[in-house]
Write a protein that holds these residues in place. Structure first.
Motif, PDB file in Angstrom:
ATOM      1  N   SER A  85       0.666  -1.081   0.071  1.00 13.41           N
ATOM      2  CA  SER A  85      -0.088   0.152  -0.158  1.00 13.41           C
ATOM      3  C   SER A  85       0.870   1.272  -0.150  1.00 13.41           C
ATOM      4  O   SER A  85       1.844   1.411   0.733  1.00 13.41           O
ATOM      5  N   TYR A  86       0.528   2.253  -0.883  1.00 12.85           N
ATOM      6  CA  TYR A  86       1.192   3.355  -1.014  1.00 12.85           C
ATOM      7  C   TYR A  86       0.760   4.703  -1.058  1.00 12.85           C
ATOM      8  O   TYR A  86      -0.454   4.664  -1.567  1.00 12.85           O
ATOM      9  N   GLN A  87       1.111   5.742  -0.623  1.00 10.96           N
ATOM     10  CA  GLN A  87       0.529   7.195  -0.687  1.00 10.96           C
ATOM     11  C   GLN A  87       0.813   7.502  -2.233  1.00 10.96           C
ATOM     12  O   GLN A  87       1.920   7.099  -2.875  1.00 10.96           O
ATOM     13  N   VAL A  88      -0.341   8.233  -2.831  1.00  3.28           N
ATOM     14  CA  VAL A  88       0.067   8.890  -3.926  1.00  3.28           C
ATOM     15  C   VAL A  88       0.122  10.349  -4.004  1.00  3.28           C
ATOM     16  O   VAL A  88      -0.408  11.184  -3.105  1.00  3.28           O
ATOM     17  N   SER A  89       1.478  11.019  -4.722  1.00  2.00           N
ATOM     18  CA  SER A  89       1.975  12.421  -4.429  1.00  2.00           C
ATOM     19  C   SER A  89       1.820  12.923  -5.870  1.00  2.00           C
ATOM     20  O   SER A  89       1.995  12.464  -6.676  1.00  2.00           O
ATOM     21  N   VAL A  90       1.025  14.222  -5.868  1.00  2.00           N
ATOM     22  CA  VAL A  90       1.020  14.774  -7.127  1.00  2.00           C
ATOM     23  C   VAL A  90       1.747  16.227  -6.785  1.00  2.00           C
ATOM     24  O   VAL A  90       1.506  16.937  -6.034  1.00  2.00           O
ATOM     25  N   LEU A  91       2.728  16.371  -7.675  1.00  2.00           N
ATOM     26  CA  LEU A  91       3.696  17.572  -7.646  1.00  2.00           C
ATOM     27  C   LEU A  91       3.137  18.411  -8.895  1.00  2.00           C
ATOM     28  O   LEU A  91       3.577  18.066 -10.021  1.00  2.00           O
ATOM     29  N   VAL A  92       3.064  19.838  -8.685  1.00  2.00           N
ATOM     30  CA  VAL A  92       2.427  20.567  -9.574  1.00  2.00           C
ATOM     31  C   VAL A  92       3.324  21.956  -9.799  1.00  2.00           C
ATOM     32  O   VAL A  92       3.638  22.539  -8.990  1.00  2.00           O
ATOM     33  N   ASP A  93       3.947  21.832 -11.213  1.00  2.00           N
ATOM     34  CA  ASP A  93       4.771  22.822 -11.431  1.00  2.00           C
ATOM     35  C   ASP A  93       6.121  23.196 -10.359  1.00  2.00           C
ATOM     36  O   ASP A  93       6.599  24.168 -10.152  1.00  2.00           O
ATOM     37  N   GLY A  94       6.332  22.036  -9.930  1.00  2.00           N
ATOM     38  CA  GLY A  94       7.388  21.869  -8.909  1.00  2.00           C
ATOM     39  C   GLY A  94       7.357  22.576  -7.781  1.00  2.00           C
ATOM     40  O   GLY A  94       8.253  22.625  -6.579  1.00  2.00           O
ATOM     41  N   GLY A  96       3.498  23.043  -5.993  1.00  2.00           N
ATOM     42  CA  GLY A  96       2.150  22.510  -5.339  1.00  2.00           C
ATOM     43  C   GLY A  96       2.274  21.081  -5.207  1.00  2.00           C
ATOM     44  O   GLY A  96       2.820  20.367  -6.083  1.00  2.00           O
ATOM     45  N   LEU A  97       1.876  20.848  -3.846  1.00  2.00           N
ATOM     46  CA  LEU A  97       2.055  19.369  -3.632  1.00  2.00           C
ATOM     47  C   LEU A  97       0.761  18.801  -2.533  1.00  2.00           C
ATOM     48  O   LEU A  97       0.324  19.636  -1.858  1.00  2.00           O
ATOM     49  N   ASP A  98       0.159  17.716  -3.110  1.00  3.81           N
ATOM     50  CA  ASP A  98      -0.829  17.126  -2.047  1.00  3.81           C
ATOM     51  C   ASP A  98      -0.621  15.590  -2.152  1.00  3.81           C
ATOM     52  O   ASP A  98       0.019  15.012  -3.243  1.00  3.81           O
ATOM     53  N   THR A  99      -1.012  14.916  -1.300  1.00  2.48           N
ATOM     54  CA  THR A  99      -0.806  13.486  -1.032  1.00  2.48           C
ATOM     55  C   THR A  99      -2.096  12.789  -0.855  1.00  2.48           C
ATOM     56  O   THR A  99      -2.910  13.451  -0.259  1.00  2.48           O
ATOM     57  N   TYR A 100      -2.384  11.536  -1.268  1.00  2.00           N
ATOM     58  CA  TYR A 100      -3.615  10.724  -1.044  1.00  2.00           C
ATOM     59  C   TYR A 100      -3.196   9.479  -0.558  1.00  2.00           C
ATOM     60  O   TYR A 100      -2.336   8.743  -1.155  1.00  2.00           O
ATOM     61  N   CYS A 101      -3.833   9.010   0.526  1.00  2.44           N
ATOM     62  CA  CYS A 101      -3.732   7.671   0.951  1.00  2.44           C
ATOM     63  C   CYS A 101      -4.862   6.812   0.861  1.00  2.44           C
ATOM     64  O   CYS A 101      -5.979   7.117   1.133  1.00  2.44           O
ATOM     65  N   CYS A 102      -4.626   5.784   0.038  1.00  6.71           N
ATOM     66  CA  CYS A 102      -3.611   5.255  -0.479  1.00  6.71           C
ATOM     67  C   CYS A 102      -4.070   4.267  -1.629  1.00  6.71           C
ATOM     68  O   CYS A 102      -5.381   4.062  -1.814  1.00  6.71           O
ATOM     69  N   VAL A 103      -3.058   3.689  -2.294  1.00  6.60           N
ATOM     70  CA  VAL A 103      -3.535   2.654  -3.550  1.00  6.60           C
ATOM     71  C   VAL A 103      -2.620   1.705  -3.265  1.00  6.60           C
ATOM     72  O   VAL A 103      -1.441   1.545  -2.662  1.00  6.60           O
ATOM     73  N   ASP A 104      -3.076   0.386  -3.755  1.00  3.87           N
ATOM     74  CA  ASP A 104      -2.232  -0.898  -3.634  1.00  3.87           C
ATOM     75  C   ASP A 104      -1.935  -1.549  -4.857  1.00  3.87           C
ATOM     76  O   ASP A 104      -2.779  -1.852  -5.939  1.00  3.87           O
TER      77      ASP A 104
END
Length: 252
Positions: A85-94, A96-104
């Motif tokens: 199971s892992y967190q998903v991270s989205v980095l925007v334009d270097g 902006g950042l958010d994380t989401y828990c979780c996908v497997d």
């Protein structure tokens, strides 16, 4: 002298807070990769030229598909990964950042390709790809299912650089895949059997494929749609053939 630094920090905080992940689908991935993730939220980059979004599933990069991405939806193709199971991270334009828990990464969503039959043949050969039908594959593609959940149960099948024609999308899933097949070579397994036909240069379309009839050794990739969203199959080591030089292949 401190005001520019405070202004910079304020801009960074606003950028980070401006990115928000609301949902991710699907939540289970093939460990062989290629599952398409759809990430919904706000604040994503809509710049399709510069590629302002970066996505990671834990330490594994998820390659953004720019033409399926906007400021509210990011679509990416998962890399191969380890079960867990892992967190998903989205980095925007270097910034902006958010994380989401979780996908497997999940074994049940990671069907295995165990054999390609025949393992050699000319263009136009009808080929069967045989593998372990996980419970997810049996549910999505079994004859008892009302039909494919998303387009067709069987996705792309490629032999080297060429697509093998399954006829998927022209009929229900049972026309291109046989579920619960039994074979003496694989006792105790519930198997899938995907059939397809290699392109033939004698066809009018085949004439437009340079090098199609050239002899050589190629590998095979098989993807499933429905709940797997393009997820690739794991290739079992026993499925490979070997050359005298020690190179491995699946079809000749």
């Amino acid at each position: 002298m401190k005001r520019p630094l405070l202004l910079f920090l304020l801009v960074v905080v606003v950028a980070v807070r401006g990115v928000r992940i609301d949902s991710i689908s699907p939540s289970r991935l093939s460990k062989a990769g290629a599952t398409r993730l759809e990430i919904r939220g706000v604040g994503f980059s809509s710049d399709r030229l510069q590629g302002g979004n970066q996505v990671f599933v834990g330490p594994f990069e998820c390659s953004v598909i720019d033409h399926y991405t906007s400021d509210t939806v990011v679509t990416c193709e998962a890399s191969p990964g380890d079960i867990g199971s892992y967190q998903v991270s989205v980095l925007v334009d270097g910034t902006g950042l958010d994380t989401y828990c979780c996908v497997d990464y999940d074994d049940s969503y990671s069907p295995a390709l165990m054999a390609v039959r025949p393992s050699a043949g000319p263009p136009g050969t009808h080929v069967n790809l045989i593998g372990d039908a996980t419970w997810r594959i049996r549910r999505d593609c079994g004859n008892e299912a009302a039909g494919p959940n998303d387009e067709s149960c069987v996705g792309a099948v490629a032999f080297g650089d060429y697509l093998c024609d399954t006829g998927a999308g022209t009929d229900d899933a049972s026309s291109v895949i046989d579920i619960n097949r039994r074979m003496d070579r694989f006792p105790g397994y519930s198997l899938f059997d995907v059939s397809c036909t290699l392109p033939d240069p004698s066809d009018s379309q085949g004439d437009m494929m340079p090098g199609l009839a050239t002899a050589g050794n190629v590998n095979v990739s098989l993807h499933f749609e429905a709940s797997l969203r393009g997820g690739a199959t794991v290739i079992e080591l026993d499925a490979y053939k070997g050359t005298r030089k020690g190179d491995s292949y699946l079809f000749q």
